[in-house]
Design a protein around this motif. Structure first.
Motif, PDB file in Angstrom:
ATOM      1  N   GLU A  28       0.843  -1.205   0.000  1.00 53.06           N
ATOM      2  CA  GLU A  28       0.000   0.000   0.000  1.00 53.06           C
ATOM      3  C   GLU A  28       0.877   1.254   0.000  1.00 53.06           C
ATOM      4  O   GLU A  28       0.585   2.228  -0.695  1.00 53.06           O
ATOM      5  CB  GLU A  28      -0.928  -0.021   1.222  1.00 53.06           C
ATOM      6  N   ALA A  29       1.986   1.213   0.746  1.00 52.46           N
ATOM      7  CA  ALA A  29       2.888   2.371   0.795  1.00 52.46           C
ATOM      8  C   ALA A  29       3.528   2.629  -0.568  1.00 52.46           C
ATOM      9  O   ALA A  29       3.622   3.772  -1.015  1.00 52.46           O
ATOM     10  CB  ALA A  29       3.970   2.154   1.852  1.00 52.46           C
TER      11      ALA A  29
ATOM     12  N   VAL B 286      -0.571   3.509   6.548  1.00 51.74           N
ATOM     13  CA  VAL B 286       0.241   4.248   5.568  1.00 51.74           C
ATOM     14  C   VAL B 286      -0.028   5.751   5.670  1.00 51.74           C
ATOM     15  O   VAL B 286       0.899   6.565   5.640  1.00 51.74           O
ATOM     16  CB  VAL B 286      -0.003   3.707   4.133  1.00 51.74           C
ATOM     17  N   GLU B 287      -1.296   6.118   5.844  1.00 52.94           N
ATOM     18  CA  GLU B 287      -1.615   7.545   6.028  1.00 52.94           C
ATOM     19  C   GLU B 287      -0.956   8.090   7.295  1.00 52.94           C
ATOM     20  O   GLU B 287      -0.448   9.216   7.317  1.00 52.94           O
ATOM     21  CB  GLU B 287      -3.134   7.748   6.076  1.00 52.94           C
TER      22      GLU B 287
ATOM     23  N   PRO C   9       3.939   5.271  -7.163  1.00 50.23           N
ATOM     24  CA  PRO C   9       2.946   4.587  -8.009  1.00 50.23           C
ATOM     25  C   PRO C   9       3.486   4.111  -9.355  1.00 50.23           C
ATOM     26  O   PRO C   9       2.940   3.185  -9.943  1.00 50.23           O
ATOM     27  CB  PRO C   9       1.847   5.637  -8.188  1.00 50.23           C
TER      28      PRO C   9
ATOM     29  N   ILE D  24       2.667   8.688   6.515  1.00 44.16           N
ATOM     30  CA  ILE D  24       2.871   9.862   5.646  1.00 44.16           C
ATOM     31  C   ILE D  24       2.649  11.162   6.428  1.00 44.16           C
ATOM     32  O   ILE D  24       3.422  12.110   6.324  1.00 44.16           O
ATOM     33  CB  ILE D  24       1.905   9.807   4.432  1.00 44.16           C
TER      34      ILE D  24
ATOM     35  N   THR E  48      -8.793   0.955  -5.168  1.00 47.63           N
ATOM     36  CA  THR E  48      -7.414   1.301  -4.819  1.00 47.63           C
ATOM     37  C   THR E  48      -6.780   0.313  -3.845  1.00 47.63           C
ATOM     38  O   THR E  48      -5.633   0.481  -3.455  1.00 47.63           O
ATOM     39  CB  THR E  48      -7.348   2.705  -4.185  1.00 47.63           C
TER      40      THR E  48
ATOM     41  N   ARG F  38       2.297   1.724  -3.462  1.00 44.60           N
ATOM     42  CA  ARG F  38       1.218   2.182  -4.357  1.00 44.60           C
ATOM     43  C   ARG F  38       0.983   3.685  -4.182  1.00 44.60           C
ATOM     44  O   ARG F  38       0.853   4.428  -5.160  1.00 44.60           O
ATOM     45  CB  ARG F  38      -0.086   1.432  -4.047  1.00 44.60           C
ATOM     46  N   ARG F  39       0.942   4.131  -2.925  1.00 43.07           N
ATOM     47  CA  ARG F  39       0.668   5.541  -2.648  1.00 43.07           C
ATOM     48  C   ARG F  39       1.842   6.449  -3.011  1.00 43.07           C
ATOM     49  O   ARG F  39       1.667   7.524  -3.585  1.00 43.07           O
ATOM     50  CB  ARG F  39       0.391   5.722  -1.135  1.00 43.07           C
ATOM     51  N   LEU F  40       3.046   6.002  -2.633  1.00 43.37           N
ATOM     52  CA  LEU F  40       4.193   6.914  -2.663  1.00 43.37           C
ATOM     53  C   LEU F  40       5.121   6.718  -3.856  1.00 43.37           C
ATOM     54  O   LEU F  40       5.880   7.611  -4.192  1.00 43.37           O
ATOM     55  CB  LEU F  40       4.976   6.780  -1.349  1.00 43.37           C
TER      56      LEU F  40
ATOM     57  N   LYS G 184      -4.535   0.951   5.010  1.00 40.46           N
ATOM     58  CA  LYS G 184      -4.506   2.310   4.457  1.00 40.46           C
ATOM     59  C   LYS G 184      -4.260   3.356   5.553  1.00 40.46           C
ATOM     60  O   LYS G 184      -3.525   4.330   5.346  1.00 40.46           O
ATOM     61  CB  LYS G 184      -5.814   2.601   3.716  1.00 40.46           C
TER      62      LYS G 184
END
Length: 444
Positions: free
Chosen positions: A155-156, A398-399, A162, A402, A357, A158-160, A395
């Motif tokens: 997930e990290a 990971v948020e 991509p 961040i 997502t 994917r977010r950071l 999620k």
């Protein structure tokens, strides 16, 4: 294109590294290698493994160039694949991941619940650092990531990151499929075609067939109903097996009862029967202690011995057959084989009634341009509800990483099925934060 590959193993000081090197050397006919590099940020730890592996490579494949380094530029320049299995904080922190939750009567496990969340908060930065080194020094390389906890790490990324060339994978389903194949009377898991959906360490097989298309589910179902994923030799006690794994594979029998139309991933036991896990775990001597006392000791003493006598003759290090999927993975990308593999990928409709997502674990066709997920259609309400709760945990972690958000990490812990209530979640968070001061971002 050069037919032989250059590889860097990130986490060169891992106890799993010698087994992976032996596995790579055993598969050179399928996947030729011109160079193997080790990269780690702990020089002394890596050097012990490297000194032994240098002897082994010299004896078994002297044509392969070998380098062990703590310098990112030297490690990541001129590589085709980064094989990453890092453990930020080593087993000393794993021990805390396991023991702190147990003080509160909560499962202490390295990838599930509070322990997995703590480990995830440590791993994100380490994995991103490796991705960035790869992109700086070998922009065409692929990263094959099997660092845990895979769900949070995936997930990290994917977010950071991509657009990075990362494949996230886990070997647990492979181990279970080996057992299913034996239960169904097949020679290998590669004789099966599977359908599967879930999140990492949180999934279900829905269809298993042989290469002729015959349905193997009834036979496997019968076996699991009676024995879980235990094999005959383990039930008779004739095979010396790790007790905690015997317990895990046996427990699948109870997990299976919740939905007998599917086959469960063994990790679901932590979410469905957390009280049983706590009851039979010794809070003074957890899995991390077992590993440090057995595998860690054995691998390092054997590596030191090999380096000292300067030959691998009579060595007790074992080839990690289990890890041969890493060769399948690298081959699929290098030679565009379009092999079917279970990977962790952005959902994007693979599961039609689930978060687009979410990083889901589904069968994919893998070639030179990366994975193409196979559609699994709609999933049942039971699994959907469980997965929505669990993906929210991932999620939010990971948020929290961040944003440096204490609030979001607390929410993640509350949402974990393993944590009984919000007050316990807060107490756990405060103690885990204190223990992880050197590794987590600052929270506010």
């Amino acid at each position: 294109m050069n037919q032989s590959s250059s590889i860097v193993i990130a986490g060169g000081g891992s106890t799993f590294t010698p087994g992976i090197v032996l596995m790579l050397l055993d598969n050179l006919d399928r996947f030729p290698i011109r160079q193997i590099k080790f990269y780690d940020n702990l020089y002394e730890r890596q050097q012990q493994v490297a000194d032994a592996c240098e002897v082994i490579i010299r004896e078994k494949a002297p044509e392969i160039q070998f380098v062990a380094t703590t310098d990112p530029e030297e490690a990541f320049t001129d590589v085709d694949f980064v094989m990453a299995h890092i453990r930020v904080g080593l087993y000393a922190m794993r021990e805390k991941d396991e023991k702190i939750p147990l003080k509160y009567g909560v499962v202490g496990q390295e990838t599930c619940g509070p322990g997995g969340i703590a480990y995830g908060m440590r791993s994100i930065g380490g994995v991103l650092e490796i991705v960035d080194y790869m992109e700086k020094y070998s922009p065409d390389a692929w990263m094959l990531n099997y660092s845990n906890p895979a769900a949070i790490v995936a997930e990290a990324t994917r977010r950071l990151r991509p657009n990075s060339k990362i494949i996230n994978i886990c070997d647990m389903p492979i181990g279970i499929e080996d057992r299913m194949a034996k239960a169904a009377g097949l020679a290998s898991r590669k004789d099966m075609e599977i359908r599967y959906f879930g999140l990492n360490h949180f999934g279900w097989w829905t269809d298993i067939r042989d290469k002729q298309g015959n349905d193997l589910m009834p036979k496997i179902r019968e076996h699991v109903k009676q024995h879980g994923y235990l094999l005959e030799e383990e039930m008779e006690g004739s095979q010396h097996s790790d007790e905690s794994w015997v317990q895990t594979f046996g427990k699948a029998k109870e997990v299976f009862e919740l939905d007998p139309t599917t086959m469960p991933n063994t990790y679901l036991k932590y979410y469905f029967f957390p009280q049983d896990e706590v009851a039979h775990t010794n809070p003074e001597y957890t899995r991390a202690n077992q590993v440090m006392a057995s595998r860690e000791k054995h691998v390092f003493s054997e590596c030191n011995r090999i380096a000292h006598v300067n030959t691998s003759d009579g060595m007790t290090l074992e080839i990690d057959e289990h890890a041969s999927y890493i060769v399948d993975l690298a081959r699929a990308i290098k030679f565009n084989t379009h092999e079917r593999m279970l990977l962790i990928v952005p959902n994007n409709g693979a599961i039609s009634n689930f978060d687009e997502t979410a990083m889901v674990e589904v069968p994919c066709i893998l070639g030179a341009n990366g994975p193409e997920p196979l559609t699994q259609g709609k999933i049942p309400q039971f699994q959907k509800g469980l997965m929505e709760q669990q993906v929210s945990v991932e999620k939010l972690v990971v948020e929290a990483w961040i944003e440096g958000s204490y609030q979001k990490l607390w929410q993640a812990l509350i949402l974990s099925r393993i944590v009984p209530d919000a007050r316990t979640a807060k107490q756990l968070l405060d103690e885990l934060y204190e223990a992880n001061k050197d590794f987590w971002p600052e929270l506010n």
